[in-house]
Design an enzyme around this catalytic site. Structure first.
Site, short mmCIF file in Angstrom:
data_model
loop_
_atom_site.label_atom_id
_atom_site.label_comp_id
_atom_site.label_asym_id
_atom_site.label_seq_id
_atom_site.Cartn_x
_atom_site.Cartn_y
_atom_site.Cartn_z
N HIS A 1 1.04 -0.98 0.09
CA HIS A 1 0.21 0.14 0.20
C HIS A 1 1.13 0.73 -0.12
O HIS A 1 2.12 1.08 0.39
CB HIS A 1 -0.96 -0.14 0.75
CG HIS A 1 -1.97 1.09 1.46
ND1 HIS A 1 -1.42 2.28 1.32
CD2 HIS A 1 -3.24 1.14 0.40
CE1 HIS A 1 -2.63 2.76 1.38
NE2 HIS A 1 -3.47 2.54 0.47
N GLU B 1 -3.88 3.06 -7.00
CA GLU B 1 -4.19 3.86 -6.48
C GLU B 1 -2.85 4.94 -6.82
O GLU B 1 -2.03 5.00 -5.82
CB GLU B 1 -4.46 4.00 -5.32
CG GLU B 1 -5.10 2.53 -5.31
CD GLU B 1 -5.29 2.46 -3.25
OE1 GLU B 1 -6.73 2.90 -2.89
OE2 GLU B 1 -4.59 3.27 -2.81
#
Lengths: 221, 221, 221, 221
Positions: free
Chosen positions: B91, B139
């Site tokens: 992430h 993302e």
């Protein structure tokens, strides 16, 4: 009170249901003596262990971040909620930056968790003590997992660490670790001025973990 | 099946008992629709949440290390034992090395956990897909937490990611994230070819989390 | 053209004035054969070496950051200004995140530097190739500095890397490394389909560096 | 003697030939006053700058590793050979672990380089001082590059840092930084007890760098 801190690391013998079993052994041995034994399982195992035993459960790591956008970090608040009462910080297998260590200690303090900062030599012990955690645990990296106790291989690192910490921050306790397995290792560690020990493979990889732990604490009964 | 992955991050509204409450909301909304909602709490919260709800619970992070001397790391085995069924990897708030990502995916595979590798642009999506995780979630970091949905701000990054992944590793699913909050954002994300979304602040910081989640899924009912 | 990339690492025998001496040896041996020998000294030594020899000089590392507030980072622009014509990226002794590798390759491209991304197995080789650097150099970490050539210990990792790269990004060259010391090691590496080798201790720690390098290149004359 | 440390960072205005130009400005301004101005360029620029000016040249970073297999690291020996006489350590844009900081200081000491450890608050300043570098430079991260001088925004962090350092390690000098641009900022910094300042964007991004530097030193003439 003498502190026996058992780092579960990520061994098969101390993960999941095995971690609960091992924590129960710590609790039994602890109740038979006047020593405080602390179980230090992986983060994912804290909740179930804290529900199963009454001895203190510490985390192996905590990040110095608070509430917010910190995906994948271990917050003091989440550890507290899971039942932990303290954490190792900066273990040699999970080193942190200086600013991160300071932030982790502050996060522990705010969440009501005890902090043990691990260090690798006298100079870093002095620096860690200046940050005023509850404990500093000095562990020469080359002795970790070696079976050669720091109290025998390098007794001076313990006495000099104790001296340095007492001068800079007398309220900070000193633990020592690396290679501690037997009762005599624990005895020497305390004789050298430390207030406890950090253990791992010597107990966890023992054929009979309970017997190994009993033999260890016998050193100070 | 469309995947709605709710990253709890370390917000106050999604830590400890609040995390359990939020996971129950995910479960309720999930049971009212045909979508799969995945709860992604902090590691310390996984055990209690996995015991409280029937929807999948993923970790926010997993290290690619196995049994052994890896203090402070998050092993796939410990996540599995705590009840997780998958994990985010890499992430943007917890970046990993290339070799670490590969090892984390392998560790998940061996433990029977699903893996979602997060990426920041088309090139890294292509590289992540070459490692064959279950999903890649693209993302753009600048949109995370912005409230501006990636599907509106940069639809091309989604379509080009889908294209690239399908060419290199057709079995890898593509999710997209950053700024996704409303039903129309989810709708657009699916129209652009993704198989689901990664959400966080838009739902977690909402005044009424349940209503926010219901409004989101309404986009595809 | 076959590429012989000599990583100087931080050995005493390849630092400061010793680095210049070694780079001159590379140049001499190079001029006697049709091979391209690339000198890869420490960053602080690049300027003086690039001024002293005509063979290509690469950096051991480059960060994927540009002009700005990036204290302590190694920018492609500074390497170019010092005379470098390329850089290793993600060496096993200096691992980078996936997003960082992608940014480093982009920074090299923009500054007109060649890029060689180091990888540890076939899966990461495939991922690195997807990022389209000039070269991928596969090096099983356990063989680095071992004296056991990858071409003998694990020939399949080379052939499978070549295959994987050619399928994903045919313009990316494949090098192999770890344990390469002798002429026959180089010969095998090329026979297995690689376009060159990454060398280090086998040459640098040799009693007679020039003789060692000559013996190596003799494998393909 | 008051120390003016100019961190070149990786700005376009302080890279390559621009770095040499800027170092010459530092030298000129330095010769007109009794202050010691230190130029801190990128590693790749050290050799050419050290050959072009007589003022001290420091590195922005040094790793605490010695001779050996440490690809991509910056060794004290290589900096020394290139003409550097010191190094920043642990700048907020290049943070290091506690053990790494200690090793970097030791490496500098052994190579005959001065060391300046950067810190972010009073607690980390105290810890850094316990490691006995030549200087500690305290810089609140939120003020770096802000144009708001630490001496005005948070004078207490300077006085408390000076106090703490003098108590723990009286031979360690204290510098302060973040937002220092004008003569009065330098004046205040010295009045608060520091022995010098750490500068960067305020000078480097100035329209007329020489004028900006002259205006700064005018504060203590």
């Amino acid at each position: 009170m003498t502190l026996i801190v058992l780092n579960f690391k990520t061994y098969r013998e101390s993960t999941g249901s095995e971690a609960i079993r091992l924590a129960r052994i710590c609790e039994e041995v602890s109740s038979d003596c006047s020593l405080e034994i602390v179980a230090v399982p992986q983060v994912a195992d804290i909740y179930s262990i804290a529900g199963a035993v009454k001895i203190p459960v510490f985390s192996q790591h905590v990040d110095g971040v608070g509430y917010g956008g910190f995906t994948g970090h271990v917050t003091a608040a989440s550890l507290k909620a899971a039942g932990a009462s303290g954490s190792l910080i900066n273990h040699s297998e999970r080193r942190l930056g200086l600013a991160e260590i300071e932030a982790s200690i502050a996060a522990c303090r705010q969440a009501g968790l005890k902090s043990i900062v691990c260090t690798n030599n006298v100079a870093t012990t002095r620096a860690a003590a200046a940050l005023e955690p509850d404990y500093v645990a000095v562990e020469p990296p080359e002795l970790i997992g070696s079976g050669i106790p720091v109290s025998k291989a390098d007794p001076e690192i313990v006495t000099r660490s104790v001296e340095a910490v007492k001068r800079i921050a007398p309220n900070v306790g000193v633990l020592c670790g690396a290679g501690i397995t037997h009762g005599e290792d624990l005895r020497s560690a305390l004789d050298l001025g430390s207030e406890g020990v950090l253990l791992a493979s010597g107990i966890i990889k023992a054929k009979d973990q309970k017997k190994a732990l009993e033999e260890l604490v016998s050193g100070v009964l």
